[in-house]
Design a protein around this motif. Structure first.
Motif, PDB file in Angstrom:
ATOM      1  N   GLU A 262      41.280 -65.436  17.230  1.00 17.28           N
ATOM      2  CA  GLU A 262      41.310 -65.941  18.603  1.00 17.28           C
ATOM      3  C   GLU A 262      40.164 -65.350  19.431  1.00 17.28           C
ATOM      4  N   ALA A 263      39.829 -64.098  19.197  1.00 17.97           N
ATOM      5  CA  ALA A 263      38.693 -63.504  19.897  1.00 17.97           C
ATOM      6  C   ALA A 263      37.409 -64.245  19.542  1.00 17.97           C
ATOM      7  N   PHE A 264      37.253 -64.606  18.270  1.00 22.44           N
ATOM      8  CA  PHE A 264      36.071 -65.363  17.862  1.00 22.44           C
ATOM      9  C   PHE A 264      36.033 -66.720  18.565  1.00 22.44           C
ATOM     10  N   ARG A 265      37.165 -67.415  18.573  1.00 18.88           N
ATOM     11  CA  ARG A 265      37.208 -68.729  19.215  1.00 18.88           C
ATOM     12  C   ARG A 265      36.834 -68.619  20.684  1.00 18.88           C
ATOM     13  N   TYR A 266      37.349 -67.603  21.348  1.00 17.62           N
ATOM     14  CA  TYR A 266      37.115 -67.430  22.780  1.00 17.62           C
ATOM     15  C   TYR A 266      35.630 -67.213  23.065  1.00 17.62           C
ATOM     16  N   VAL A 267      34.998 -66.313  22.320  1.00 13.93           N
ATOM     17  CA  VAL A 267      33.578 -66.021  22.545  1.00 13.93           C
ATOM     18  C   VAL A 267      32.714 -67.227  22.201  1.00 13.93           C
ATOM     19  N   GLN A 268      33.015 -67.882  21.097  1.00 14.43           N
ATOM     20  CA  GLN A 268      32.248 -69.066  20.685  1.00 14.43           C
ATOM     21  C   GLN A 268      32.365 -70.169  21.726  1.00 14.43           C
ATOM     22  N   GLU A 269      33.565 -70.383  22.244  1.00 13.29           N
ATOM     23  CA  GLU A 269      33.804 -71.462  23.211  1.00 13.29           C
ATOM     24  C   GLU A 269      33.109 -71.184  24.543  1.00 13.29           C
ATOM     25  N   LYS A 270      33.046 -69.942  24.946  1.00 15.42           N
ATOM     26  CA  LYS A 270      32.462 -69.591  26.237  1.00 15.42           C
ATOM     27  C   LYS A 270      30.938 -69.507  26.200  1.00 15.42           C
ATOM     28  N   ALA A 271      30.343 -69.347  25.016  1.00 12.26           N
ATOM     29  CA  ALA A 271      28.905 -69.088  24.915  1.00 12.26           C
ATOM     30  C   ALA A 271      28.031 -70.129  25.619  1.00 12.26           C
ATOM     31  N   PRO A 272      28.318 -71.428  25.521  1.00 10.76           N
ATOM     32  CA  PRO A 272      27.437 -72.416  26.172  1.00 10.76           C
ATOM     33  C   PRO A 272      27.469 -72.377  27.696  1.00 10.76           C
ATOM     34  N   THR A 273      28.454 -71.706  28.273  1.00  9.27           N
ATOM     35  CA  THR A 273      28.555 -71.692  29.740  1.00  9.27           C
ATOM     36  C   THR A 273      28.325 -70.307  30.327  1.00  9.27           C
ATOM     37  N   ARG A 274      28.033 -69.328  29.488  1.00  4.98           N
ATOM     38  CA  ARG A 274      27.816 -67.972  29.979  1.00  4.98           C
ATOM     39  C   ARG A 274      26.320 -67.648  29.983  1.00  4.98           C
ATOM     40  N   TYR A 281      16.917 -67.308  28.555  1.00  2.69           N
ATOM     41  CA  TYR A 281      17.747 -68.306  27.886  1.00  2.69           C
ATOM     42  C   TYR A 281      18.692 -68.958  28.893  1.00  2.69           C
ATOM     43  N   ALA A 282      18.915 -70.234  28.723  1.00  4.43           N
ATOM     44  CA  ALA A 282      19.783 -70.965  29.652  1.00  4.43           C
ATOM     45  C   ALA A 282      21.230 -70.499  29.557  1.00  4.43           C
ATOM     46  N   ASN A 283      21.635 -70.061  28.397  1.00  6.37           N
ATOM     47  CA  ASN A 283      22.998 -69.588  28.185  1.00  6.37           C
ATOM     48  C   ASN A 283      23.039 -68.730  26.928  1.00  6.37           C
ATOM     49  N   GLN A 284      24.207 -68.130  26.676  1.00  2.00           N
ATOM     50  CA  GLN A 284      24.344 -67.245  25.522  1.00  2.00           C
ATOM     51  C   GLN A 284      24.163 -67.988  24.199  1.00  2.00           C
ATOM     52  N   ALA A 285      24.609 -69.227  24.147  1.00  2.00           N
ATOM     53  CA  ALA A 285      24.527 -69.977  22.886  1.00  2.00           C
ATOM     54  C   ALA A 285      23.092 -70.140  22.404  1.00  2.00           C
ATOM     55  N   LEU A 290      23.039 -63.609  20.034  1.00  4.72           N
ATOM     56  CA  LEU A 290      24.425 -64.091  20.052  1.00  4.72           C
ATOM     57  C   LEU A 290      24.745 -64.850  18.778  1.00  4.72           C
ATOM     58  N   GLN A 291      23.826 -65.657  18.317  1.00  3.47           N
ATOM     59  CA  GLN A 291      24.039 -66.421  17.082  1.00  3.47           C
ATOM     60  C   GLN A 291      24.235 -65.487  15.886  1.00  3.47           C
ATOM     61  N   LEU A 292      23.431 -64.430  15.819  1.00  5.49           N
ATOM     62  CA  LEU A 292      23.567 -63.470  14.717  1.00  5.49           C
ATOM     63  C   LEU A 292      24.892 -62.723  14.805  1.00  5.49           C
ATOM     64  N   LEU A 351      32.279 -58.931  18.746  1.00  2.00           N
ATOM     65  CA  LEU A 351      32.464 -60.054  19.664  1.00  2.00           C
ATOM     66  C   LEU A 351      32.452 -59.597  21.121  1.00  2.00           C
ATOM     67  N   LEU A 352      33.055 -58.442  21.415  1.00  2.00           N
ATOM     68  CA  LEU A 352      33.039 -57.978  22.792  1.00  2.00           C
ATOM     69  C   LEU A 352      31.640 -57.538  23.218  1.00  2.00           C
ATOM     70  N   THR A 353      30.895 -56.958  22.291  1.00  2.00           N
ATOM     71  CA  THR A 353      29.509 -56.607  22.600  1.00  2.00           C
ATOM     72  C   THR A 353      28.694 -57.865  22.866  1.00  2.00           C
ATOM     73  N   ALA A 354      28.903 -58.889  22.054  1.00  2.00           N
ATOM     74  CA  ALA A 354      28.161 -60.140  22.219  1.00  2.00           C
ATOM     75  C   ALA A 354      28.520 -60.814  23.544  1.00  2.00           C
ATOM     76  N   TYR A 355      29.772 -60.764  23.918  1.00  2.00           N
ATOM     77  CA  TYR A 355      30.220 -61.418  25.153  1.00  2.00           C
ATOM     78  C   TYR A 355      29.641 -60.734  26.381  1.00  2.00           C
ATOM     79  N   GLY A 356      29.601 -59.414  26.351  1.00  2.00           N
ATOM     80  CA  GLY A 356      29.078 -58.668  27.487  1.00  2.00           C
ATOM     81  C   GLY A 356      30.122 -57.796  28.139  1.00  2.00           C
ATOM     82  N   SER A 357      29.690 -56.970  29.083  1.00  2.00           N
ATOM     83  CA  SER A 357      30.579 -55.974  29.677  1.00  2.00           C
ATOM     84  C   SER A 357      31.768 -56.587  30.402  1.00  2.00           C
ATOM     85  N   SER A 358      31.671 -57.838  30.844  1.00  2.00           N
ATOM     86  CA  SER A 358      32.808 -58.458  31.533  1.00  2.00           C
ATOM     87  C   SER A 358      33.990 -58.681  30.593  1.00  2.00           C
TER      88      SER A 358
END
Length: 407
Positions: A262-274, A281-285, A290-292, A351-358
């Motif tokens: 679920e953590a993976f799904r959450y980070v993957q889903e949010k990447a295009p809008t973060r 870069y326009a976004n994390q995706a 982030l891809q690596l 995944l938390l490192t990739a997502y960021g401090s938030s």
């Protein structure tokens, strides 16, 4: 879109046992409620009434209960997949469901009289299980024993009808013999001791008994259960052949796998809008970093799932053949369970490192999953380097039980 399938259980014709796919679908149908209530479960340090009712009404505490008493007597693979689905909604809910089913499995090995006491009028009866140090405050008396003791880390005790604990009985020339003792929860008290950083919703408090009478039919020798050699099974079709350690660990790691997925799904889903902070870069995706990180995390999560599936498939294969696994296979189950938890922990850290401090904002569900997986993967059965020693000893032809009985 998640669909709540709990009402399906009321429509199940009497005597029909739902299959693997249906039970997993029922668990998936509960994820939305579990996700919504996870923060409240954490705050109160026990699952919400809605969550417990949903899991029970979906029949998900009947997985290891004998069919003759209204249970489903499923495969160990079903236990893994159900608890993983629940873990995707709430790691604590998946963990508690796994423990309660493991407790019911142990009850299914008791004499028929004890089984009838537990499930005769309630096929949904739930049994918590503690594999801690055996209590020695035991006095033998007519028809049974009087038990006094304390057992910490009793996951699910707040939601159980019964609890199985370890006690030491007798003191002859061979020394005391460790037994499971089965007690009603209304015979014991619960001390509020579970104040941990993660898995807070499991309510893993301390159970206390003060001269509780346990009749002989509610005592079961411990070592035969560990070795898969008990003769207490009434229903001949209920022939799981495995060490208890292998089954018990599946009930724990399922929630870790689900949480990591679920953590993976959450980070993957949010990447295009973060935003990718501090970059063009326009976004994390769009960020190669982030891809690596996603690729590395996906590999770890998939590897954890495959290791866990390997344990269940081996256990189920021995069950189908009516055989006990050898010590190397049993030691490997504990090692693979440990590695599963470690891979989940490493994936969630990435995944938390990739997502960021938030991700560590208290309002962000990622930080709860991070805490749950970090605490759960450090369960005593997985830690202190003991599983590695156990497996290594078995691989060179030694007896791993010289290091730990939990094999």
């Amino acid at each position: 879109m998640l669909v709540d399938t709990r009402n399906d259980v009321t429509e199940t014709p009497p005597g029909r046992v739902p299959g693997h796919a249906e039970l997993v679908a029922r668990a998936a149908g509960l994820r939305a409620d579990l996700w919504a209530d996870a923060a409240e479960s954490e705050r109160t340090r026990r699952l919400t009434g809605r969550v417990v009712s949903g899991i029970t009404e979906a029949g998900l505490t009947r997985l290891m209960t004998p069919r003759r008493l209204g249970g489903y007597q499923t495969s160990i693979r079903t236990l893994l997949d159900v608890t993983a689905e629940l873990g995707r909604g709430c790691c604590s809910a998946g963990w508690v469901t796994g423990v309660l089913n493991a407790g019911n499995f142990v009850v299914s090995l008791f004499p028929e009289t004890a089984q009838d006491e537990v499930w005769g009028t309630n096929p949904d009866a739930r049994t918590a299980l503690v594999l801690g140090m055996p209590a020695r405050g035991v006095t033998e008396t007519d028809g049974g024993v009087l038990v006094t003791g304390r057992w910490a880390y009793a996951s699910g005790c707040r939601h159980a009808d019964w609890i199985g604990v370890l006690i030491a009985v007798g003191g002859g020339s061979g020394g005391p013999v460790v037994h499971f003792a089965l007690m009603r929860m209304d015979e014991v008290s619960v001390e509020d001791t579970w104040h941990f950083a993660g898995m807070r919703g499991t309510g893993s408090d301390t159970v206390v008994a003060d001269r509780v009478f346990v009749p002989r039919h509610r005592l079961l020798p411990y070592l035969p259960v560990l070795n898969g050699e008990t003769d207490g099974v009434v229903d001949p079709s209920h022939h799981y052949r495995n060490s208890l350690t292998g089954l018990f660990s599946i009930g724990l790691i399922g929630s870790l796998v689900g949480g990591a997925e679920e953590a993976f799904r959450y980070v993957q889903e949010k990447a295009p809008t973060r935003p990718a902070a501090g970059s063009t870069y326009a976004n994390q995706a769009e960020s190669p970093t982030l891809q690596l990180d996603l690729a590395a995390a996906a590999t770890k999560v998939d590897s954890a799932r495959m290791l866990a599936m390997g344990i269940t498939d081996r256990i189920d294969r021995f069950a189908a053949a009516g055989e006990n696994p050898d010590l190397v296979t049993r030691a490997r189950a504990r090692m693979d369970s440990t590695q599963t938890g470690q891979l989940c922990r490493e994936a969630v850290d990435l995944l938390l490192t990739a997502y960021g401090s938030s991700a560590f904002n208290e309002a962000n569900p990622l930080q709860r999953i991070w805490r749950d997986v970090n605490v759960g993967s450090r369960h005593a059965g997985f830690g202190m380097g003991i599983p590695q020693q156990v497996y290594g000893r078995a691989l060179v032809g030694g007896d791993p039980r010289e290091i730990s009985l939990l094999v």
